[in-house]
Design a protein around this motif. Structure first.
Motif, short mmCIF file in Angstrom:
data_model
loop_
_atom_site.label_atom_id
_atom_site.label_comp_id
_atom_site.label_asym_id
_atom_site.label_seq_id
_atom_site.Cartn_x
_atom_site.Cartn_y
_atom_site.Cartn_z
N MET A 1 23.10 25.40 -11.56
CA MET A 1 21.78 25.07 -13.38
C MET A 1 21.59 23.35 -13.55
O MET A 1 21.86 22.44 -12.42
CB MET A 1 23.20 24.78 -14.38
N GLU A 2 20.25 23.06 -13.28
CA GLU A 2 19.90 22.21 -14.11
C GLU A 2 20.16 20.70 -15.02
O GLU A 2 21.16 21.07 -15.65
CB GLU A 2 18.57 22.23 -14.06
N LYS A 3 20.37 20.12 -14.46
CA LYS A 3 20.91 19.20 -14.71
C LYS A 3 20.68 17.74 -15.67
O LYS A 3 19.68 17.51 -15.19
CB LYS A 3 22.38 17.99 -14.29
N ILE A 4 20.96 17.62 -17.56
CA ILE A 4 19.79 16.83 -17.76
C ILE A 4 20.51 15.31 -17.86
O ILE A 4 21.28 15.37 -18.63
CB ILE A 4 18.97 16.91 -18.76
N LEU A 5 19.28 14.20 -17.48
CA LEU A 5 20.07 12.67 -18.45
C LEU A 5 19.61 12.45 -19.60
O LEU A 5 18.51 13.19 -20.09
CB LEU A 5 19.46 11.44 -17.27
N VAL A 6 20.16 12.11 -20.45
CA VAL A 6 19.78 12.12 -21.86
C VAL A 6 20.84 11.32 -23.08
O VAL A 6 21.70 10.44 -22.14
CB VAL A 6 20.95 13.65 -22.93
N SER A 7 19.79 10.98 -23.69
CA SER A 7 20.05 9.16 -23.87
C SER A 7 20.61 9.15 -25.10
O SER A 7 20.96 10.63 -26.28
CB SER A 7 18.76 8.83 -25.02
N ALA A 8 21.73 8.91 -25.00
CA ALA A 8 23.44 8.73 -25.66
C ALA A 8 22.90 9.04 -27.64
O ALA A 8 23.81 9.86 -28.00
CB ALA A 8 24.20 7.56 -25.51
N CYS A 9 21.69 8.03 -27.83
CA CYS A 9 21.43 8.16 -29.61
C CYS A 9 21.26 9.00 -29.81
O CYS A 9 21.56 10.06 -31.07
CB CYS A 9 20.57 7.09 -29.63
N LEU A 10 20.09 9.65 -29.17
CA LEU A 10 20.33 11.75 -29.33
C LEU A 10 21.16 12.87 -28.88
O LEU A 10 20.74 13.71 -30.17
CB LEU A 10 19.07 12.10 -28.35
N GLN B 1 27.57 22.02 -19.19
CA GLN B 1 28.34 20.79 -18.68
C GLN B 1 27.62 20.46 -18.10
O GLN B 1 27.29 19.98 -16.74
CB GLN B 1 29.95 20.44 -18.56
N ARG B 2 26.12 20.68 -18.50
CA ARG B 2 24.89 20.23 -17.99
C ARG B 2 23.70 18.74 -18.31
O ARG B 2 23.37 18.07 -17.18
CB ARG B 2 23.61 21.65 -18.38
N LEU B 3 24.84 17.52 -18.81
CA LEU B 3 24.06 17.02 -19.89
C LEU B 3 24.88 15.69 -19.59
O LEU B 3 26.10 15.43 -19.20
CB LEU B 3 24.18 17.03 -21.64
N VAL B 4 23.90 14.54 -18.59
CA VAL B 4 24.75 13.52 -18.46
C VAL B 4 24.36 12.59 -19.55
O VAL B 4 22.81 12.29 -20.02
CB VAL B 4 24.27 12.86 -17.37
N ILE B 5 25.14 12.18 -20.87
CA ILE B 5 25.26 11.35 -21.59
C ILE B 5 25.46 9.91 -21.23
O ILE B 5 26.36 9.50 -20.93
CB ILE B 5 25.17 11.90 -22.90
N HIS B 6 23.62 8.96 -21.63
CA HIS B 6 23.79 8.07 -20.90
C HIS B 6 22.86 6.80 -22.14
O HIS B 6 22.01 7.38 -22.38
CB HIS B 6 23.49 7.58 -19.50
#
Length: 170
Positions: free
Chosen positions: A1-10, A36-41
């Motif tokens: 499964m692909e992982k996605i970095l996502v802005s924490a504010c979103l 558990q695909r999201l890397v919230i940062h």
């Protein structure tokens, strides 16, 4: 499964410069989070910037020029915060690479995360086409970056990438 970095504010974290969030409500984001695909940062908090903080804008060039040392990021009071934002960009890249992210979903308009538009450096509320420093650096390292308005496009790209992985694994 692909992982996605996502802005924490979103994702609802109140980490924007003014202490707010920019919650993006989506069933797909909720599912990706459960999977558990999201890397919230938040690159800016990771670099030690506080919430709230003064607005900052790229001045005298593009994000790429900031990264090359040929432009600055200034706060609305004129203070040069370029090094904090360059560090934020590198920390975002590190988080994406550590999380094996191929994609990023970032908050548009930000001098860090903007991927389609940023403020023009005049602190007048005017926007222009361009990248923030993290979006530029992520793209330079092969990570596909999307703004929150491009969520449907990101969903299509992730779905297509997931299908390719299934075919490759079979």
């Amino acid at each position: 499964m692909e992982k996605i970095l996502v802005s924490a504010c979103l994702m609802g974290f109140a980490v924007r410069y003014n202490g707010s969030d920019k919650l993006l409500i989506s069933r797909t984001l909720a599912r990706w989070r459960e999977e558990q695909r999201l890397v919230i940062h938040c690159p800016e908090l990771a670099a030690g910037l506080h919430t709230p903080r003064l607005p900052a804008e790229i001045h005298g060039g593009s994000a790429e020029q900031v990264l090359a040392g040929n432009a600055q990021i200034l706060e609305s009071d004129g203070r040069d915060v370029t090094q904090h934002y360059v560090l934020a960009a590198w920390l975002a890249l590190r988080a994406a690479q550590a999380g094996e992210c191929r994609f990023a979903l970032l908050t548009d308009g930000s001098p860090t995360c903007g991927s389609q538009k940023i403020y023009d450096g005049s602190f007048s509320g005017q926007q222009t086409f361009g990248n923030g420093v993290a979006a530029a650096l992520l793209r330079q390292h092969g990570i596909d970056v999307f703004a929150e308005a491009q969520l449907p496009e990101l969903i299509q790209r992730v779905d297509a990438a997931d299908k390719c992985r299934v075919v490759d694994a079979g």
